[in-house]
Design a protein around this motif. Structure first.
Motif, PDB file in Angstrom:
ATOM      1  N   ARG A  88     -17.091   5.597  64.185  1.00  0.00           N
ATOM      2  CA  ARG A  88     -18.035   6.687  63.855  1.00  0.00           C
ATOM      3  C   ARG A  88     -17.306   7.822  63.144  1.00  0.00           C
ATOM      4  O   ARG A  88     -17.830   8.414  62.202  1.00  0.00           O
ATOM      5  N   GLN A  92     -17.904   9.387  59.386  1.00  0.00           N
ATOM      6  CA  GLN A  92     -18.058  10.816  59.111  1.00  0.00           C
ATOM      7  C   GLN A  92     -17.089  11.300  58.057  1.00  0.00           C
ATOM      8  O   GLN A  92     -17.417  12.144  57.223  1.00  0.00           O
ATOM      9  N   THR A 110     -24.869  -1.962  66.631  1.00  0.00           N
ATOM     10  CA  THR A 110     -25.315  -0.595  66.339  1.00  0.00           C
ATOM     11  C   THR A 110     -24.337   0.133  65.426  1.00  0.00           C
ATOM     12  O   THR A 110     -24.716   0.674  64.382  1.00  0.00           O
ATOM     13  N   VAL A 111     -23.073   0.126  65.796  1.00  0.00           N
ATOM     14  CA  VAL A 111     -22.108   0.902  65.009  1.00  0.00           C
ATOM     15  C   VAL A 111     -21.879   0.255  63.637  1.00  0.00           C
ATOM     16  O   VAL A 111     -21.684   0.951  62.630  1.00  0.00           O
ATOM     17  N   LYS A 113     -24.160  -1.263  61.958  1.00  0.00           N
ATOM     18  CA  LYS A 113     -25.325  -0.878  61.142  1.00  0.00           C
ATOM     19  C   LYS A 113     -25.126   0.540  60.589  1.00  0.00           C
ATOM     20  O   LYS A 113     -25.486   0.834  59.454  1.00  0.00           O
ATOM     21  N   GLU A 114     -24.542   1.398  61.400  1.00  0.00           N
ATOM     22  CA  GLU A 114     -24.278   2.768  60.939  1.00  0.00           C
ATOM     23  C   GLU A 114     -23.345   2.749  59.723  1.00  0.00           C
ATOM     24  O   GLU A 114     -23.546   3.483  58.761  1.00  0.00           O
ATOM     25  N   ASN A 117     -25.322   1.451  56.723  1.00  0.00           N
ATOM     26  CA  ASN A 117     -26.226   2.477  56.191  1.00  0.00           C
ATOM     27  C   ASN A 117     -25.469   3.543  55.408  1.00  0.00           C
ATOM     28  O   ASN A 117     -26.009   4.145  54.492  1.00  0.00           O
TER      29      ASN A 117
END
Ligand code: GYE
Length: 328
Positions: A88, A92, A110-111, A113-114, A117
């Protein structure tokens, strides 16, 4: 000769710069090296649990430097939550590429996919994930762990081919839920499963560390007086177990035969010394290929979905010959 080499280097450097610039257009802006012409890689490492891991970290760091890639390195200390945090943070910071060695196989969707995206390509290195959606990462670079487990089993089948007696095996598994632990167990079980004389009488995790390998082997020895073979998913656990075996007054390599995986220097030394009987190689030197793949995915080039490392096996004799020129 020298002139020709420096000319080649210059061409290489130019191609690299162009590739890095190209990534600026399609992907997120590079955060490193003034003007956005340096490729930045966020790398989340599993930890520092073994000799293999130390060699892998060095390979990644050295290769990044050699390739002119800015490396943001993060050590997860064998914890998935730390890896998720690191990824994450890389998102950033808008790194150009994320590479990571997933401590366990599941729980990444989940991560990942982040990252997708945010338009940041992800490379899996060393260990795989079990995500059904393979578009969440660009490629996997590493070993075929099932094949490694099979090689370990094949040595055992050959070693005991003339015996009809039961062979009592204990197994030290790698980190629970990790790809190498799951696959090395499965490959080995498949091969020895063909002959009922092979019995795995105890199998537990030693978390890929020497300390845990020793501790679990001590417990195995206490509850099983009749162990013929130890199969350890890496050298470090095998080395810890050797201490336990010697502590129990038995001779490793003779009273208890030992098979391990990795072939790091300390393991190879124990093999040459007759304390280990057979090692299946697993190469940690993934850095150069990783940097190559990183440049390609950052430039939007197609890469193979799986890149496997070439590996061999070592007997005691072969270890003696290979040791002097061993790199890790
Ligand atoms: O065998 C072990 C390390 O994932 C292949 O992790 C890697 C394994 C390696 O801790 O020593």
């Amino acid at each position: 000769m020298l002139k020709r080499m420096s000319a080649l280097l210059l061409v290489g450097a130019t191609v690299m710069t162009m590739a890095a610039c190209g990534s600026g257009g399609s992907g997120p802006a590079s955060s490193g090296g003034g003007g956005g012409d340096t490729l930045t890689m966020g790398f989340s490492q599993v930890g520092a649990e073994s000799g293999w891991r130390t060699a892998n970290t060095k390979s990644v760091q050295d290769s990044a430097k050699a390739a002119g890639i800015e490396l943001k390195f993060s050590d997860a200390q064998q914890k998935q939550e730390n890896q998720i945090k690191a990824i994450r943070s890389f998102i950033q910071q808008k790194v150009d590429v994320i590479a990571f060695s997933p401590v366990v196989e599941s729980g990444w969707d989940t991560v990942l996919k982040e990252a997708k995206n945010a338009n940041i390509p992800v490379i899996l290195t060393d260990r795989a994930v079990d995500s059904a959606d393979t578009s969440l990462y660009k490629t996997f670079l590493g070993s075929d762990f099932v094949a490694e487990g099979k090689k370990a089993g094949q040595w055992l089948v050959e070693e005991y081919k003339d015996s009809t007696e039961t062979v009592n095996i204990v197994e030290l598994q790698g980190t629970t839920g990790s790809a190498p632990a799951n696959d090395r167990k499965a490959g080995f079980a498949e091969v020895i499963g063909a002959d009922p004389k092979f019995k795995v009488i105890a199998s537990q995790t030693g978390d890929f560390t020497r300390a845990k390998g020793k501790e679990v082997m001590e417990a195995f020895l206490k509850s099983n007086p009749d162990i013929d073979v130890l199969y350890a998913h890496n050298d470090d656990m095998g080395l810890g177990a050797i201490e336990a075996i010697e502590g129990a007054g038995k001779v490793p390599g003779k009273d208890i035969k030992i098979i391990t995986v990795d072939a790091v220097k300390d393991g190879m030394q124990a093999l040459a010394d007759g304390k280990i009987n057979y090692i299946v190689e697993c190469s940690p030197l993934l850095g150069p290929q990783l940097m190559d793949l990183a440049k390609k995915v950052a430039a939007g080039e197609q890469v193979p979905t799986r890149v496997e490392t070439e590996e061999t096996t070592f007997t005691q004799e072969q270890a003696k010959q290979a040791l002097p020129s061993r790199q890790y």
